[in-house]
Design a protein around this motif. Structure first.
Motif, PDB file in Angstrom:
ATOM      1  N   GLY A   1       0.810  -1.265   0.052  1.00 36.05           N
ATOM      2  CA  GLY A   1       0.085   0.025  -0.122  1.00 36.05           C
ATOM      3  C   GLY A   1       0.871   1.304   0.033  1.00 36.05           C
ATOM      4  N   ILE A   2       1.971   1.310   0.859  1.00 38.13           N
ATOM      5  CA  ILE A   2       2.935   2.423   0.859  1.00 38.13           C
ATOM      6  C   ILE A   2       3.678   2.599  -0.555  1.00 38.13           C
ATOM      7  N   ALA A   3       4.025   1.335  -1.104  1.00 42.02           N
ATOM      8  CA  ALA A   3       4.392   1.456  -2.555  1.00 42.02           C
ATOM      9  C   ALA A   3       3.575   2.197  -3.328  1.00 42.02           C
ATOM     10  N   ALA A   4       2.184   1.928  -3.221  1.00 42.56           N
ATOM     11  CA  ALA A   4       1.060   2.515  -3.908  1.00 42.56           C
ATOM     12  C   ALA A   4       0.998   3.942  -3.601  1.00 42.56           C
ATOM     13  N   VAL A   5       1.334   4.315  -2.411  1.00 42.86           N
ATOM     14  CA  VAL A   5       1.112   5.871  -1.887  1.00 42.86           C
ATOM     15  C   VAL A   5       2.364   6.555  -2.804  1.00 42.86           C
ATOM     16  N   GLY A   6       3.478   5.902  -2.852  1.00 43.16           N
ATOM     17  CA  GLY A   6       4.691   6.568  -3.442  1.00 43.16           C
ATOM     18  C   GLY A   6       4.174   7.009  -4.846  1.00 43.16           C
ATOM     19  N   ALA A   7       3.643   5.712  -5.342  1.00 41.96           N
ATOM     20  CA  ALA A   7       3.106   6.126  -6.830  1.00 41.96           C
ATOM     21  C   ALA A   7       2.042   6.901  -7.004  1.00 41.96           C
ATOM     22  N   ALA A   8       1.232   7.266  -5.792  1.00 45.41           N
ATOM     23  CA  ALA A   8      -0.059   8.007  -5.863  1.00 45.41           C
ATOM     24  C   ALA A   8       0.339   9.493  -5.626  1.00 45.41           C
ATOM     25  N   ILE A   9       1.028   9.773  -4.683  1.00 46.61           N
ATOM     26  CA  ILE A   9       1.385  11.118  -4.283  1.00 46.61           C
ATOM     27  C   ILE A   9       2.607  11.689  -5.263  1.00 46.61           C
ATOM     28  N   GLY A  10       3.501  10.588  -5.941  1.00 46.34           N
ATOM     29  CA  GLY A  10       4.657  10.934  -6.792  1.00 46.34           C
ATOM     30  C   GLY A  10       4.308  11.982  -7.790  1.00 46.34           C
ATOM     31  N   PRO A  11       3.176  12.020  -8.573  1.00 44.97           N
ATOM     32  CA  PRO A  11       2.843  12.840  -9.639  1.00 44.97           C
ATOM     33  C   PRO A  11       2.704  14.333  -9.104  1.00 44.97           C
ATOM     34  N   ILE A  12       1.886  14.376  -8.380  1.00 37.83           N
ATOM     35  CA  ILE A  12       1.385  15.601  -7.572  1.00 37.83           C
ATOM     36  C   ILE A  12       2.581  16.395  -6.665  1.00 37.83           C
ATOM     37  N   VAL A  13       3.484  15.368  -5.973  1.00 34.37           N
ATOM     38  CA  VAL A  13       4.680  15.848  -5.556  1.00 34.37           C
ATOM     39  C   VAL A  13       5.618  16.342  -6.520  1.00 34.37           C
ATOM     40  N   GLY A  14       5.930  15.745  -7.640  1.00 35.45           N
ATOM     41  CA  GLY A  14       6.627  16.021  -8.801  1.00 35.45           C
ATOM     42  C   GLY A  14       6.247  17.156  -9.310  1.00 35.45           C
ATOM     43  N   GLY A  15       4.918  17.458  -9.674  1.00 40.00           N
ATOM     44  CA  GLY A  15       4.291  18.635 -10.149  1.00 40.00           C
ATOM     45  C   GLY A  15       4.396  19.809  -9.304  1.00 40.00           C
ATOM     46  N   ILE A  16       4.187  19.865  -8.004  1.00 34.93           N
ATOM     47  CA  ILE A  16       4.322  20.907  -7.181  1.00 34.93           C
ATOM     48  C   ILE A  16       5.872  21.356  -7.190  1.00 34.93           C
ATOM     49  N   PHE A  17       6.734  20.515  -6.907  1.00 37.66           N
ATOM     50  CA  PHE A  17       8.245  20.892  -6.774  1.00 37.66           C
ATOM     51  C   PHE A  17       8.484  21.227  -8.348  1.00 37.66           C
ATOM     52  N   THR A  18       8.337  20.752  -9.367  1.00 38.51           N
ATOM     53  CA  THR A  18       8.759  21.209 -10.662  1.00 38.51           C
ATOM     54  C   THR A  18       7.986  22.595 -11.147  1.00 38.51           C
ATOM     55  N   THR A  19       6.766  22.762 -10.891  1.00 36.94           N
ATOM     56  CA  THR A  19       6.303  23.758 -11.305  1.00 36.94           C
ATOM     57  C   THR A  19       6.413  25.078 -10.612  1.00 36.94           C
ATOM     58  N   TYR A  20       6.457  24.917  -9.314  1.00 38.26           N
ATOM     59  CA  TYR A  20       6.674  26.049  -8.405  1.00 38.26           C
ATOM     60  C   TYR A  20       8.001  26.327  -7.418  1.00 38.26           C
ATOM     61  N   LEU A  21       8.834  25.100  -7.544  1.00 33.95           N
ATOM     62  CA  LEU A  21      10.159  25.075  -6.870  1.00 33.95           C
ATOM     63  C   LEU A  21      11.273  24.706  -7.901  1.00 33.95           C
ATOM     64  N   SER A  22      11.483  23.505  -7.788  1.00 34.00           N
ATOM     65  CA  SER A  22      12.408  22.851  -8.740  1.00 34.00           C
ATOM     66  C   SER A  22      12.298  21.106  -8.707  1.00 34.00           C
ATOM     67  N   TRP A  23      12.344  20.749  -9.874  1.00 33.56           N
ATOM     68  CA  TRP A  23      12.364  18.997  -9.804  1.00 33.56           C
ATOM     69  C   TRP A  23      13.537  18.755  -8.913  1.00 33.56           C
TER      70      TRP A  23
ATOM     71  N   THR B   1      -3.871  15.718 -12.858  1.00 40.18           N
ATOM     72  CA  THR B   1      -4.701  14.841 -13.852  1.00 40.18           C
ATOM     73  C   THR B   1      -4.434  13.130 -13.354  1.00 40.18           C
ATOM     74  N   LEU B   2      -3.341  12.944 -12.881  1.00 37.37           N
ATOM     75  CA  LEU B   2      -2.904  11.449 -12.676  1.00 37.37           C
ATOM     76  C   LEU B   2      -3.511  11.198 -11.245  1.00 37.37           C
ATOM     77  N   LEU B   3      -3.884  12.066 -10.328  1.00 38.95           N
ATOM     78  CA  LEU B   3      -3.948  12.093  -9.026  1.00 38.95           C
ATOM     79  C   LEU B   3      -5.173  11.205  -8.805  1.00 38.95           C
ATOM     80  N   PRO B   4      -6.409  11.530  -9.509  1.00 37.45           N
ATOM     81  CA  PRO B   4      -7.538  10.337  -9.226  1.00 37.45           C
ATOM     82  C   PRO B   4      -6.780   8.857  -9.412  1.00 37.45           C
ATOM     83  N   ALA B   5      -6.398   8.748 -10.452  1.00 38.74           N
ATOM     84  CA  ALA B   5      -5.828   7.243 -10.426  1.00 38.74           C
ATOM     85  C   ALA B   5      -5.077   6.628  -9.621  1.00 38.74           C
ATOM     86  N   SER B   6      -4.137   7.494  -9.282  1.00 38.12           N
ATOM     87  CA  SER B   6      -3.175   7.221  -7.992  1.00 38.12           C
ATOM     88  C   SER B   6      -3.918   6.940  -6.688  1.00 38.12           C
ATOM     89  N   ILE B   7      -4.852   7.837  -6.457  1.00 37.88           N
ATOM     90  CA  ILE B   7      -5.587   7.588  -5.220  1.00 37.88           C
ATOM     91  C   ILE B   7      -6.321   6.328  -5.338  1.00 37.88           C
TER      92      ILE B   7
END
Length: 513
Positions: A142-164, A307-313
């Motif tokens: 499940g935690i592996a799934a959490v990593g996959a789940a929040i990964g896109p949104i975490v990557g999106g926030i860091f990349t768009t507003y801070l740095s990848w 966009t990927l968040l619903p699938a990840s959750i």
């Protein structure tokens, strides 16, 4: 007692933090593809290669990483892997070009993860029994799934507003936390010495898997096709030699790199096959969806992650739900249902891609896909490991994690190649139907537009000035068509998974809980 309960699940806590940062990389960085191409002055194919090689290095060194547990002990192997992984994380964070990212992310993090993953599997497997074991693996998955789940949104926030770069940098916080709580881990007694290590088998396994995946990756460029058969064929032959070498060592009473006799067990063998099949569409999905969203719909990294968040959750929820369902429903049937639902999701996705596709058009089908993948993730690890005896746990975890990561690497390579080949071949049709060739040959324009795609449509210097007005429409139409074709292939792969899962033996309830 409180302390006992704390210690009881402390092992899972450590394992979960480790698996979390390992799976976070791929899912988080997929949404940063455009930014990586621009900032590192590279191409889509190069980033695809780095993502595929990360999983490939993990797979290639997994058997060695697993065997080192028998030489150093599980805890020392885990901590050594963590040290190598964190050094790679630092290099990846500071990367100024694709080569540096390759070294830090794909190679060093990959080698470190190859030591960490089998150690966490055996540590969890040896620390719990019965229902606690099922629960522990369910949480771990499940935690592996959490990593996959929040990964896109975490990557999106860091990349768009801070740095990848902070995707990698933030992992050091988890490394520090693991070190603080490392006393929860129990050490196993070494059973082998370095002289017992099968060095020939190690070299054969690493080189064979690298050659196979590199052969697939070379398919992205037609000028390299002459080398594909050589690399892929050589890799397949070397892997066959590796299996024969392992069999020979076992027959001679010598220590093999891995106990391949496990593969004769029907449950274990089919469990690994289904793990590979499940990983291919998941990796392909996480790679090509961001490519479409950022190239055609022009979304930034944050909105791509959103966009990927619903699938990840959905993957997360269904992986946890699947763990609960296994107490009342045979794991085999949950896996079969998971493959079917996933296939329906990819089939639906194949029908939504065109130049006018919006986020709302994609999400429903991604959720359906997520339901199926969640069910699969919840079952495959525990079902496969249940076929191994306590004595075989180390070898079993090494083989399982090797094949899972090989599947992920193959997924990124194969599905990414199918997409790029579809784009390359489709461009010729689009150019001819648009009538923009003029004095230039179709091949020249095709090459120019493909380079434009490789630069994620961020460098208009890749195409002749007179073609710029028509270029975007031709490229977007071609990408949309290639996406439809690729998702149809994903559906067929998942149907194959359903067929193979039919042959998984039923496991008595007292062995599955």
């Amino acid at each position: 007692m409180a302390n006992e309960n704390q210690y009881k699940w402390g092992v899972v806590l450590i394992a979960c933090m480790a698996i979390f940062i390992i799976v976070l990389d791929s899912s988080a960085m997929n949404v940063a593809i455009t930014t990586l191409v621009v900032e590192l002055n590279t191409t889509l194919s190069t980033i695809q290669t780095i993502i595929a090689l990360y999983a490939l290095i993990i797979a290639s060194f997994m058997l060695l990483g697993s065997k080192i547990q028998d030489i150093l002990g599980r805890k020392k192997t885990f901590l050594l892997g963590l040290l190598i992984y964190s050094s790679g994380t630092i290099i990846a964070t500071l990367s100024i070009n694709a080569g540096m990212l390759l070294l830090g992310w794909a190679i060093l993090e990959g080698v470190g993860a190859a030591m960490i993953l089998p150690a966490t599997t055996t540590i969890v497997g040896s620390s719990y029994e019965g229902k606690d074991r099922v629960t522990a693996f369910g949480i771990w998955g499940g935690i592996a799934a959490v990593g996959a789940a929040i990964g896109p949104i975490v990557g999106g926030i860091f990349t768009t507003y801070l740095s990848w770069r902070l995707v990698f940098g933030s992992e050091l916080v988890f490394v520090l936390a693991i070190l603080i709580f490392r006393n929860y881990l129990t050490e196993s007694k070494p059973t082998l010495k370095w002289k017992d290590l099968d060095s020939v088998g190690t070299v054969l396994s690493i080189i064979s898997l690298v050659l196979i995946v590199m052969g697939i990756l070379l398919l992205t460029k037609p000028q390299n096709w002459e080398y594909v058969a050589i690399l892929f064929g050589s890799g397949a032959i070397l892997f066959a030699i590796f299996l024969l070498w392992q069999k020979k060592r076992i027959n001679q009473g010598l220590e093999p790199l891995s106990d391949i006799s496990l593969l004769k067990n029907r449950t274990f063998g089919l469990g690994n096959i289904n793990s590979i099949i499940q990983q291919i569409p998941l990796a392909g999905f996480l790679f090509i969806i961001p490519v479409f969203l950022q190239q055609v719909t022009k979304l930034d990294a944050f909105n791509t992650g959103l966009t990927l968040l619903p699938a990840s959750i959905t993957i997360l929820i269904c992986s946890l739900l699947g763990a609960k369902l296994s107490s009342v429903l045979e794991s085999k049937y949950i896996i079969m249902v998971g493959f079917l639902i996933s296939a329906v999701g990819t089939y639906l996705l194949g029908g939504v891609f065109n130049i006018n596709t919006q986020i709302a058009d994609i999400i429903p089908a991604t959720v359906v896909f997520g339901v199926g993948i969640g069910f699969l993730l919840s079952q495959l690890t525990n079902l496969t490991m249940s076929a191994a005896s306590n004595k075989q746990e180390t070898d079993a975890s090494g083989l399982l994690n090797c094949f899972k990561n090989l599947g992920y690497s193959l997924g990124t390579a194969l599905i990414g190649v199918l997409l790029l080949l579809g784009i390359f071949s489709g461009l010729a049709t689009g150019i001819e139907s648009s009538g923009v060739a003029g004095n230039m040959s179709t091949e020249q324009i095709q090459s120019s537009l493909f380079n434009y795609v490789e630069k994620m449509q961020t460098d208009s210097n890749q195409i002749p000035p007179q073609l710029i007005p028509q270029a975007t429409q031709i490229v977007d139409t071609t990408i949309s068509s290639a996406m439809r074709q690729t998702f149809n292939v994903l559906s067929l792969i998942l149907v194959l998974g359903f067929i193979t899962s039919i042959f998984i033996p039923k496991i008595p309830k007292n062995e599955n809980s």
